[in-house]
Design a protein around this motif. Sequence first.
Motif, PDB file in Angstrom:
ATOM      1  N   VAL A 273       4.533   7.301  -3.254  1.00  0.00           N
ATOM      2  CA  VAL A 273       4.159   7.764  -4.831  1.00  0.00           C
ATOM      3  C   VAL A 273       5.298   8.765  -5.343  1.00  0.00           C
ATOM      4  CG1 VAL A 273       2.453   9.235  -5.811  1.00  0.00           C
ATOM      5  CG2 VAL A 273       1.831   7.253  -4.198  1.00  0.00           C
ATOM      6  N   PRO A 274       5.852   8.324  -6.466  1.00  0.00           N
ATOM      7  CA  PRO A 274       6.766   9.500  -7.132  1.00  0.00           C
ATOM      8  C   PRO A 274       5.959  10.606  -7.653  1.00  0.00           C
ATOM      9  CG  PRO A 274       6.451   7.425  -8.406  1.00  0.00           C
ATOM     10  CD  PRO A 274       5.467   7.255  -7.371  1.00  0.00           C
TER      11      PRO A 274
ATOM     12  N   ARG B 173      -8.154  13.487 -12.605  1.00  0.00           N
ATOM     13  CA  ARG B 173      -8.688  11.979 -12.518  1.00  0.00           C
ATOM     14  C   ARG B 173      -7.656  11.172 -12.184  1.00  0.00           C
ATOM     15  NH1 ARG B 173     -11.803   9.138 -15.560  1.00  0.00           N
ATOM     16  NH2 ARG B 173     -13.459   8.744 -13.796  1.00  0.00           N
ATOM     17  N   LEU B 174      -6.152  11.517 -12.306  1.00  0.00           N
ATOM     18  CA  LEU B 174      -4.944  10.712 -12.458  1.00  0.00           C
ATOM     19  C   LEU B 174      -4.623  10.683 -10.959  1.00  0.00           C
ATOM     20  CD1 LEU B 174      -2.888   9.057 -13.625  1.00  0.00           C
ATOM     21  CD2 LEU B 174      -1.653  10.961 -14.174  1.00  0.00           C
ATOM     22  N   LEU B 175      -4.819   9.755 -10.074  1.00  0.00           N
ATOM     23  CA  LEU B 175      -4.869   9.970  -8.641  1.00  0.00           C
ATOM     24  C   LEU B 175      -3.997   8.993  -7.955  1.00  0.00           C
ATOM     25  CD1 LEU B 175      -8.524   9.934  -7.867  1.00  0.00           C
ATOM     26  CD2 LEU B 175      -7.087  11.797  -8.373  1.00  0.00           C
ATOM     27  N   ALA B 176      -3.398   9.136  -6.832  1.00  0.00           N
ATOM     28  CA  ALA B 176      -2.300   8.221  -6.349  1.00  0.00           C
ATOM     29  C   ALA B 176      -2.661   8.762  -4.919  1.00  0.00           C
ATOM     30  CB  ALA B 176      -0.925   8.528  -6.630  1.00  0.00           C
TER      31      ALA B 176
ATOM     32  N   ASP C  28       0.869  -1.284   0.056  1.00  0.00           N
ATOM     33  CA  ASP C  28      -0.016  -0.121   0.075  1.00  0.00           C
ATOM     34  C   ASP C  28       0.814   1.323   0.199  1.00  0.00           C
ATOM     35  OD1 ASP C  28       0.983  -0.232   2.590  1.00  0.00           O
ATOM     36  OD2 ASP C  28      -0.701   0.396   3.381  1.00  0.00           O
ATOM     37  N   ARG C  29       2.091   1.077  -0.141  1.00  0.00           N
ATOM     38  CA  ARG C  29       2.982   2.240   0.010  1.00  0.00           C
ATOM     39  C   ARG C  29       2.796   3.154  -1.469  1.00  0.00           C
ATOM     40  NH1 ARG C  29       6.076   2.781   4.213  1.00  0.00           N
ATOM     41  NH2 ARG C  29       7.422   4.313   3.198  1.00  0.00           N
ATOM     42  N   ALA C  30       2.489   2.599  -2.561  1.00  0.00           N
ATOM     43  CA  ALA C  30       2.533   3.372  -3.777  1.00  0.00           C
ATOM     44  C   ALA C  30       1.073   2.982  -4.658  1.00  0.00           C
ATOM     45  CB  ALA C  30       3.631   3.696  -4.340  1.00  0.00           C
TER      46      ALA C  30
END
Length: 169
Positions: free
Chosen positions: A155-156, A147-150, A111-113
């Motif tokens: 997350v880089p 809409r591009l979600l992280a 779940d880190r990225a």
Amino acid sequence: MTALVPLDAVAPEAVEALLDRAFPPGRQARTAYKVRGSVRPIASLCFAAVEEDRLIGSIQCWPVALTQDDGLVHPMVMVGPVAVDPDRQQGGIGRELLHHMLDAAAAQGLDRAMMLIGDPEYYGRFFGFSAEHTADWRLPGPVERHRLLARGPDVPALAGMLGPDPGQV
Ligand SMILES: CC(C)(COP(=O)(O)OP(=O)(O)OC[C@H]1O[C@@H](n2cnc3c(N)ncnc32)[C@H](O)[C@@H]1OP(=O)(O)O)[C@@H](O)C(=O)NCCC(=O)NCCS
């Protein structure tokens, strides 16, 4: 009563039929499908919601990565598609599937990225996804940037190309 089970327990044709009901035609041409390419799903993060023998919801996850221009690879988990049968939407099943998957990902250290393409009003409000770190990502097709979600500490927030995780292809 709704049960959440590994997606492997469900016939693949039933999953495809559910996705056909939940999404408009032409879903395979979406950028999300291009991002994951032909990589295999992460079976331990794919679940089905079933009632008696009926499939009413599904969630799938995929190994993807952001590759920087110098070749450095940042693996991530891509979430989606998430689908609930149109007859059963707005009843909490989508949230159950997401929370179940996120708990499994946390237990497995996956779940880190995490990333997805979806509505921020849903994925931000309930699950903490945001577009804060994704502005410089390039994708193999069109995407609405908001809409591009992280989500997650690894997350880089970097420029690079998003695609299947080269370590998994
Ligand atoms: C999006 C989806 C997975 C949500 O699952 P669901 O079981 O219908 O929704 P839930 O019961 O978990 O959540 C309901 C709440 O989320 C909100 N919500 C649901 N979908 C939403 C969306 N796309 N955007 C914003 N809010 C949304 C509802 O308004 C509701 O809010 P409320 O509790 O304040 O009334 C489901 O509606 C679906 O399969 N839609 C079609 C396919 C799709 O678009 N999938 C997502 C992209 S991968």
